[in-house]
Design a protein around this motif. Structure first.
Motif, PDB file in Angstrom:
ATOM      1  N   GLU A  50      31.953  39.806  44.653  1.00 56.59           N
ATOM      2  CA  GLU A  50      32.891  40.263  45.660  1.00 56.59           C
ATOM      3  C   GLU A  50      34.241  40.421  44.983  1.00 56.59           C
ATOM      4  O   GLU A  50      34.613  39.621  44.117  1.00 56.59           O
ATOM      5  CB  GLU A  50      32.987  39.262  46.807  1.00 56.59           C
ATOM      6  CG  GLU A  50      31.755  39.252  47.675  1.00 56.59           C
ATOM      7  CD  GLU A  50      31.916  38.404  48.922  1.00 56.59           C
ATOM      8  OE1 GLU A  50      33.055  38.161  49.367  1.00 56.59           O
ATOM      9  OE2 GLU A  50      30.881  37.988  49.455  1.00 56.59           O
ATOM     10  N   ASN A  51      34.950  41.455  45.349  1.00 52.99           N
ATOM     11  CA  ASN A  51      36.272  41.713  44.781  1.00 52.99           C
ATOM     12  C   ASN A  51      37.288  40.906  45.588  1.00 52.99           C
ATOM     13  O   ASN A  51      38.087  41.443  46.342  1.00 52.99           O
ATOM     14  CB  ASN A  51      36.574  43.210  44.831  1.00 52.99           C
ATOM     15  CG  ASN A  51      37.891  43.556  44.186  1.00 52.99           C
ATOM     16  OD1 ASN A  51      38.607  42.699  43.695  1.00 52.99           O
ATOM     17  ND2 ASN A  51      38.217  44.833  44.193  1.00 52.99           N
ATOM     18  N   SER A  52      37.210  39.587  45.424  1.00 57.39           N
ATOM     19  CA  SER A  52      38.067  38.676  46.183  1.00 57.39           C
ATOM     20  C   SER A  52      38.339  37.440  45.341  1.00 57.39           C
ATOM     21  O   SER A  52      37.438  36.640  45.083  1.00 57.39           O
ATOM     22  CB  SER A  52      37.363  38.287  47.486  1.00 57.39           C
ATOM     23  OG  SER A  52      38.155  37.400  48.231  1.00 57.39           O
ATOM     24  N   CYS A  53      39.575  37.289  44.902  1.00 55.46           N
ATOM     25  CA  CYS A  53      39.952  36.139  44.081  1.00 55.46           C
ATOM     26  C   CYS A  53      39.845  34.860  44.917  1.00 55.46           C
ATOM     27  O   CYS A  53      40.345  34.808  46.050  1.00 55.46           O
ATOM     28  CB  CYS A  53      41.378  36.314  43.576  1.00 55.46           C
ATOM     29  SG  CYS A  53      41.915  34.937  42.533  1.00 55.46           S
ATOM     30  N   PRO A  54      39.215  33.808  44.401  1.00 54.95           N
ATOM     31  CA  PRO A  54      39.078  32.566  45.164  1.00 54.95           C
ATOM     32  C   PRO A  54      40.402  31.838  45.402  1.00 54.95           C
ATOM     33  O   PRO A  54      40.461  30.937  46.227  1.00 54.95           O
ATOM     34  CB  PRO A  54      38.127  31.713  44.326  1.00 54.95           C
ATOM     35  CG  PRO A  54      38.035  32.354  43.001  1.00 54.95           C
ATOM     36  CD  PRO A  54      38.510  33.761  43.131  1.00 54.95           C
ATOM     37  N   HIS A  55      41.463  32.247  44.729  1.00 50.80           N
ATOM     38  CA  HIS A  55      42.756  31.586  44.906  1.00 50.80           C
ATOM     39  C   HIS A  55      43.376  31.914  46.269  1.00 50.80           C
ATOM     40  O   HIS A  55      43.728  31.015  47.022  1.00 50.80           O
ATOM     41  CB  HIS A  55      43.712  31.977  43.777  1.00 50.80           C
ATOM     42  CG  HIS A  55      45.073  31.390  43.901  1.00 50.80           C
ATOM     43  ND1 HIS A  55      46.208  32.160  43.836  1.00 50.80           N
ATOM     44  CD2 HIS A  55      45.492  30.123  44.095  1.00 50.80           C
ATOM     45  CE1 HIS A  55      47.267  31.380  43.983  1.00 50.80           C
ATOM     46  NE2 HIS A  55      46.862  30.143  44.147  1.00 50.80           N
ATOM     47  N   MET A  56      43.484  33.210  46.583  1.00 45.78           N
ATOM     48  CA  MET A  56      44.120  33.604  47.845  1.00 45.78           C
ATOM     49  C   MET A  56      43.296  34.639  48.610  1.00 45.78           C
ATOM     50  O   MET A  56      43.798  35.265  49.542  1.00 45.78           O
ATOM     51  CB  MET A  56      45.526  34.130  47.590  1.00 45.78           C
ATOM     52  CG  MET A  56      46.447  33.068  46.998  1.00 45.78           C
ATOM     53  SD  MET A  56      48.141  33.625  46.813  1.00 45.78           S
ATOM     54  CE  MET A  56      48.669  33.694  48.506  1.00 45.78           C
ATOM     55  N   ASN A  57      42.047  34.844  48.197  1.00 44.84           N
ATOM     56  CA  ASN A  57      41.138  35.800  48.844  1.00 44.84           C
ATOM     57  C   ASN A  57      41.702  37.215  48.896  1.00 44.84           C
ATOM     58  O   ASN A  57      41.482  37.939  49.859  1.00 44.84           O
ATOM     59  CB  ASN A  57      40.736  35.312  50.238  1.00 44.84           C
ATOM     60  CG  ASN A  57      39.924  34.052  50.164  1.00 44.84           C
ATOM     61  OD1 ASN A  57      39.105  33.887  49.267  1.00 44.84           O
ATOM     62  ND2 ASN A  57      40.176  33.137  51.077  1.00 44.84           N
ATOM     63  N   GLU A  58      42.427  37.612  47.867  1.00 48.65           N
ATOM     64  CA  GLU A  58      42.925  38.974  47.754  1.00 48.65           C
ATOM     65  C   GLU A  58      42.138  39.695  46.671  1.00 48.65           C
ATOM     66  O   GLU A  58      41.552  39.074  45.784  1.00 48.65           O
ATOM     67  CB  GLU A  58      44.417  38.970  47.409  1.00 48.65           C
ATOM     68  CG  GLU A  58      45.270  38.398  48.522  1.00 48.65           C
ATOM     69  CD  GLU A  58      46.752  38.545  48.255  1.00 48.65           C
ATOM     70  OE1 GLU A  58      47.146  39.497  47.549  1.00 48.65           O
ATOM     71  OE2 GLU A  58      47.512  37.709  48.748  1.00 48.65           O
ATOM     72  N   ARG A  59      42.135  41.032  46.748  1.00 42.81           N
ATOM     73  CA  ARG A  59      41.424  41.823  45.749  1.00 42.81           C
ATOM     74  C   ARG A  59      41.969  41.536  44.350  1.00 42.81           C
ATOM     75  O   ARG A  59      43.172  41.336  44.175  1.00 42.81           O
ATOM     76  CB  ARG A  59      41.577  43.303  46.061  1.00 42.81           C
ATOM     77  CG  ARG A  59      40.775  43.733  47.275  1.00 42.81           C
ATOM     78  CD  ARG A  59      41.033  45.159  47.628  1.00 42.81           C
ATOM     79  NE  ARG A  59      40.773  46.071  46.509  1.00 42.81           N
ATOM     80  CZ  ARG A  59      40.497  47.352  46.654  1.00 42.81           C
ATOM     81  NH1 ARG A  59      40.454  47.881  47.853  1.00 42.81           N
ATOM     82  NH2 ARG A  59      40.285  48.116  45.607  1.00 42.81           N
ATOM     83  N   LEU A  60      41.061  41.528  43.375  1.00 44.55           N
ATOM     84  CA  LEU A  60      41.484  41.342  41.982  1.00 44.55           C
ATOM     85  C   LEU A  60      42.321  42.516  41.501  1.00 44.55           C
ATOM     86  O   LEU A  60      43.275  42.328  40.750  1.00 44.55           O
ATOM     87  CB  LEU A  60      40.271  41.207  41.062  1.00 44.55           C
ATOM     88  CG  LEU A  60      39.408  39.964  41.210  1.00 44.55           C
ATOM     89  CD1 LEU A  60      38.235  40.049  40.251  1.00 44.55           C
ATOM     90  CD2 LEU A  60      40.203  38.715  40.966  1.00 44.55           C
ATOM     91  N   ASP A  61      41.944  43.702  41.894  1.00 44.84           N
ATOM     92  CA  ASP A  61      42.610  44.897  41.382  1.00 44.84           C
ATOM     93  C   ASP A  61      43.824  45.246  42.242  1.00 44.84           C
ATOM     94  O   ASP A  61      43.761  46.066  43.147  1.00 44.84           O
ATOM     95  CB  ASP A  61      41.650  46.078  41.260  1.00 44.84           C
ATOM     96  CG  ASP A  61      40.933  46.441  42.561  1.00 44.84           C
ATOM     97  OD1 ASP A  61      40.823  45.578  43.454  1.00 44.84           O
ATOM     98  OD2 ASP A  61      40.480  47.586  42.671  1.00 44.84           O
ATOM     99  N   ALA A  62      44.954  44.620  41.915  1.00 43.59           N
ATOM    100  CA  ALA A  62      46.203  44.931  42.607  1.00 43.59           C
ATOM    101  C   ALA A  62      46.492  46.428  42.468  1.00 43.59           C
ATOM    102  O   ALA A  62      47.007  47.055  43.385  1.00 43.59           O
ATOM    103  CB  ALA A  62      47.344  44.098  42.040  1.00 43.59           C
ATOM    104  N   ASN A  63      46.152  46.988  41.333  1.00 44.57           N
ATOM    105  CA  ASN A  63      46.151  48.434  41.121  1.00 44.57           C
ATOM    106  C   ASN A  63      44.688  48.863  41.161  1.00 44.57           C
ATOM    107  O   ASN A  63      43.913  48.459  40.284  1.00 44.57           O
ATOM    108  CB  ASN A  63      46.775  48.809  39.774  1.00 44.57           C
ATOM    109  CG  ASN A  63      48.244  48.455  39.713  1.00 44.57           C
ATOM    110  OD1 ASN A  63      48.984  48.703  40.658  1.00 44.57           O
ATOM    111  ND2 ASN A  63      48.656  47.867  38.605  1.00 44.57           N
ATOM    112  N   PRO A  64      44.279  49.625  42.178  1.00 42.41           N
ATOM    113  CA  PRO A  64      42.861  49.958  42.350  1.00 42.41           C
ATOM    114  C   PRO A  64      42.172  50.396  41.054  1.00 42.41           C
ATOM    115  O   PRO A  64      42.671  51.249  40.326  1.00 42.41           O
ATOM    116  CB  PRO A  64      42.887  51.077  43.387  1.00 42.41           C
ATOM    117  CG  PRO A  64      44.108  50.781  44.198  1.00 42.41           C
ATOM    118  CD  PRO A  64      45.109  50.256  43.198  1.00 42.41           C
ATOM    119  N   GLY A  65      41.038  49.757  40.784  1.00 41.55           N
ATOM    120  CA  GLY A  65      40.229  50.074  39.615  1.00 41.55           C
ATOM    121  C   GLY A  65      40.611  49.348  38.351  1.00 41.55           C
ATOM    122  O   GLY A  65      39.904  49.442  37.349  1.00 41.55           O
TER     123      GLY A  65
END
Length: 140
Positions: A50-65
């Protein structure tokens, strides 16, 4: 057997690379919800998370891709710099050290990179001629 959903062809992800996809997953309520995933490749093996960082549940790719560090060795959270192994999804640097990206079961079937173990929303409610549901997929 669980449904297989074709995400891409195996040649669409280079060795040592990661690619993101936006899907629609059916929640326990029966409602579809956007679901962001990423698939990585090491040699002939593919890994899904899943594209979800376990720290704050936000996408890893702050810049898409953009999933990898500058050297291209590790998945990196664009929000706070946590780094994760490409194959295990385990964080070894950053505020979520010791936690893992939620894994997704990936199967390569005749050159298709597929996921299983989830229920995805179909784009038109109709199965294609080979019995695999059509799924709304966009590349991140």
């Amino acid at each position: 057997m669980s449904e297989l959903y074709v995400i891409c062809q195996n040649g669409e992800i280079d060795d040592g690379q990661a690619r993101g996809f936006s899907l629609m997953r059916i929640e326990s309520t029966g409602e579809p919800k956007p679901w962001h995933i990423l698939i990585t490749r090491k040699g002939n093996q593919f890994f899904g998370f899943e594209n979800s960082c376990p720290h704050m549940n936000e996408r890893l790719d702050a810049n898409p891709g953009e999933f990898l560090d500058e050297e291209g060795n590790f998945l990196t959270c664009g929000q706070h710099g946590a780094q994760f192994d490409l194959d295990t999804g385990e964080c070894f640097i950053g505020p979520c050290q010791g936690k893992k990206l939620p894994p997704i079961t990936v199967i390569v079937d005749d050159g298709d990179v597929c996921i299983t173990g989830v229920e995805l929303a179909e784009d038109d409610g109709m199965d294609d001629s080979e019995g695999a549901p059509e799924v709304m997929i966009t590349s991140d």
